[in-house]
Design a protein around this motif. Structure first.
Motif, PDB file in Angstrom:
ATOM      1  N   VAL A   1      -4.469  -2.962  13.546  1.00 26.10           N
ATOM      2  CA  VAL A   1      -5.633  -3.814  13.852  1.00 26.10           C
ATOM      3  C   VAL A   1      -5.939  -3.773  15.341  1.00 26.10           C
ATOM      4  O   VAL A   1      -7.125  -3.707  15.754  1.00 26.10           O
TER       5      VAL A   1
ATOM      6  N   ILE B   1      -6.013   2.436   8.648  1.00 27.96           N
ATOM      7  CA  ILE B   1      -7.198   1.605   8.796  1.00 27.96           C
ATOM      8  C   ILE B   1      -8.346   2.531   9.185  1.00 27.96           C
ATOM      9  O   ILE B   1      -8.158   3.478   9.954  1.00 27.96           O
TER      10      ILE B   1
ATOM     11  N   ASP C   1     -12.195  -1.289   7.900  1.00 27.11           N
ATOM     12  CA  ASP C   1     -11.905  -2.385   8.838  1.00 27.11           C
ATOM     13  C   ASP C   1     -10.746  -3.285   8.410  1.00 27.11           C
ATOM     14  O   ASP C   1     -10.615  -4.409   8.907  1.00 27.11           O
ATOM     15  N   LYS C   2      -9.917  -2.815   7.478  1.00 28.51           N
ATOM     16  CA  LYS C   2      -8.712  -3.568   7.134  1.00 28.51           C
ATOM     17  C   LYS C   2      -7.647  -2.588   6.657  1.00 28.51           C
ATOM     18  O   LYS C   2      -7.965  -1.536   6.070  1.00 28.51           O
TER      19      LYS C   2
ATOM     20  N   ASP D   1       0.703  -3.270  10.440  1.00 24.04           N
ATOM     21  CA  ASP D   1      -0.684  -3.719  10.295  1.00 24.04           C
ATOM     22  C   ASP D   1      -1.204  -4.336  11.588  1.00 24.04           C
ATOM     23  O   ASP D   1      -2.383  -4.142  11.953  1.00 24.04           O
TER      24      ASP D   1
END
Length: 451
Positions: free
Chosen positions: A50, A126, A107-108, A46
């Motif tokens: 990001v 994502i 966006d996550k 993750d």
């Protein structure tokens, strides 16, 4: 005990209980490790997604198609498939083929099945909606991570099953060992119940709590065997020692019935019978007295007793008797002040009086008897010494038995219960009777060790 009753043994149950407790702790620990390891890998993916997402947002939109095409060329195994879709969901560039998949959130990071790739592997993705309406999708193939998770879970479960199997085997071995010990103890108890009082419970070299219990039980059996032999000896002694006076009584009464003709002769026969009967009653009273003392009923009335004062009372009582026999009788103290112990003053007086009476009885005419009150670093007590024939070392323990008469006392009056009564009083007060050679004579000590 049969193996089908293995689960009833305390050892098996305790081992199983500890196995369950260990299993619960292991499950919690394994669960924590599994969650932390898999969570760490997902957090690492993750974080990467990001960072890529932030760079993607900052990049010039006109260069995105080239970048996605370039990413696809260097990812032939689709480990990190990227895709760029137009506003209608049509594929524009990137290694992820086909139309735009359903995106749960933008966006996550999110998880989804990469359905357009061979094998439909799982992935962590994502998505970003660009200003011109296009959609950028960045993914990480997590097939290897899921495989690692499966292998880790398999290893944990295999370890748990192996631990469970070893634990059950260990619990069974512990239970079987406990069964064998219980079987040995049960066989010994059954043999003891059948009448073999010399048998004792087996003691192993483990020196565990069971052995401690077995040691206490064996000590109890020793005492029971001693008491049984003592009871048998008392019964034999009563039958032997009372047969003579009863025979004399019966003979005297039969002679009086056959021969006596005058009132004086009848009176003489009755007087002889009364004397014999009084002696028998004295013997039975002594036996009852010993039984009362050994029962411990008088222990509840214990008070502070001064041994020196008890010795003075005994000296005062027997001084005239010693004078009549022309025996030098004196009392000495090795320490000043009272010698107080917890006890029954009348019983202590009776025990000490028996010792003094025996000393005066066996001291020769013109001999000496000494009553000594002493205290040393290990305890305190009273000793009685005389210059009589003494007690042979081989007989020093035997004279404490009821009705036992040594060679030196076989032709003197008495029932052989005086020292037995003194021993009972000593045991009730936590004291002991000791013999010392006075050369000549004997010293008998009533001793109380320090607590």
């Amino acid at each position: 005990m049969r193996l089908t009753e293995l689960h009833r043994t305390t050892g098996f149950r305790l081992a199983t209980l500890f196995l369950v407790l260990f299993g619960v702790i292991a499950i919690l620990l394994f669960g924590y490790l599994y969650r932390e390891i898999t969570g760490f890998e997902q957090e690492r993916i993750d974080d990467w997604l990001v960072r890529e997402h932030v760079e993607l947002i900052r990049e010039d939109p006109n260069e995105l198609v080239a970048r996605f095409q370039h990413q696809g060329l260097f990812d032939p195994r689709h480990q990190r498939p990227f895709a760029l879709f137009d506003s209608s969901g049509k594929h524009l560039a990137g290694g992820y083929p086909g139309e735009q998949p359903s995106i749960p959130a933008f966006d996550k990071p999110f998880s989804m099945r990469l359905a357009n790739l061979p094998g439909h592997p799982p992935g962590r993705c994502i998505a970003a909606r660009l200003s011109d309406g296009r959609v950028a999708l960045l993914c990480q193939n997590t097939r290897e991570l899921d495989h690692f998770d499966e292998e880790l879970l398999h290893a944990l479960l295999s370890t748990a099953m192996l631990t469970l199997a070893i634990g059950l085997i260990g619990a069974s071995l512990i239970g079987i060992s406990a069964m064998r010990r219980l079987d040995a103890v049960t066989a010994s108890i059954e043999e003891i119940v059948a009448g073999n009082l010399s048998r004792r419970l087996p003691v192993h070299s483990k020196r565990d709590d069971v052995d401690r219990l077995v040691g206490v039980v064996n000590g109890m059996l020793d005492e029971i065997e001693r008491l049984m032999h003592e009871v048998k000896g008392v019964c034999d002694a009563i039958a032997h020692d009372l047969r003579t006076p009863l025979t004399r009584m019966l003979g005297a009464l039969e002679r009086a019935q056959r021969r006596a003709k005058t009132e004086a002769e009848y009176r003489a026969a009755i007087d002889d019978t009364i004397v014999e009967t009084t002696g028998l009653l004295r013997t039975f009273n002594a036996l009852l007295r010993i039984s009362e003392i050994e029962s411990g009923v008088r222990r509840e009335g214990f008070t502070n007793v001064d041994l020196a004062a008890v010795a003075d009372d005994v000296f005062e009582l027997y001084e005239p008797t010693a004078e009549d026999k022309q025996i030098a009788f004196d009392v000495q103290r090795t320490s000043a002040g009272p010698l107080e112990i917890q006890g029954d003053p009348s019983l202590l007086f009776e025990a000490l009086a028996n010792l003094v009476e025996n000393a005066i009885k066996f001291a020769p005419h013109g001999g000496k008897v000494r009553l000594t009150v002493f205290r040393d670093r290990t305890g305190a007590g009273v000793s009685v010494s005389d210059d009589g024939p003494g007690i042979a070392p081989a007989e020093q323990q035997a004279v404490l038995r009821r009705f036992y008469r040594g060679e030196a006392s076989r032709h003197t009056p008495g029932s052989g219960l005086g020292l037995s009564l003194a021993l009972a009083v000593a045991g009730m007060h936590g004291m002991s009777i000791r013999f010392n050679d006075a050369t000549p004579g004997c010293e008998v000590m009533l001793y109380k060790p320090n607590e």
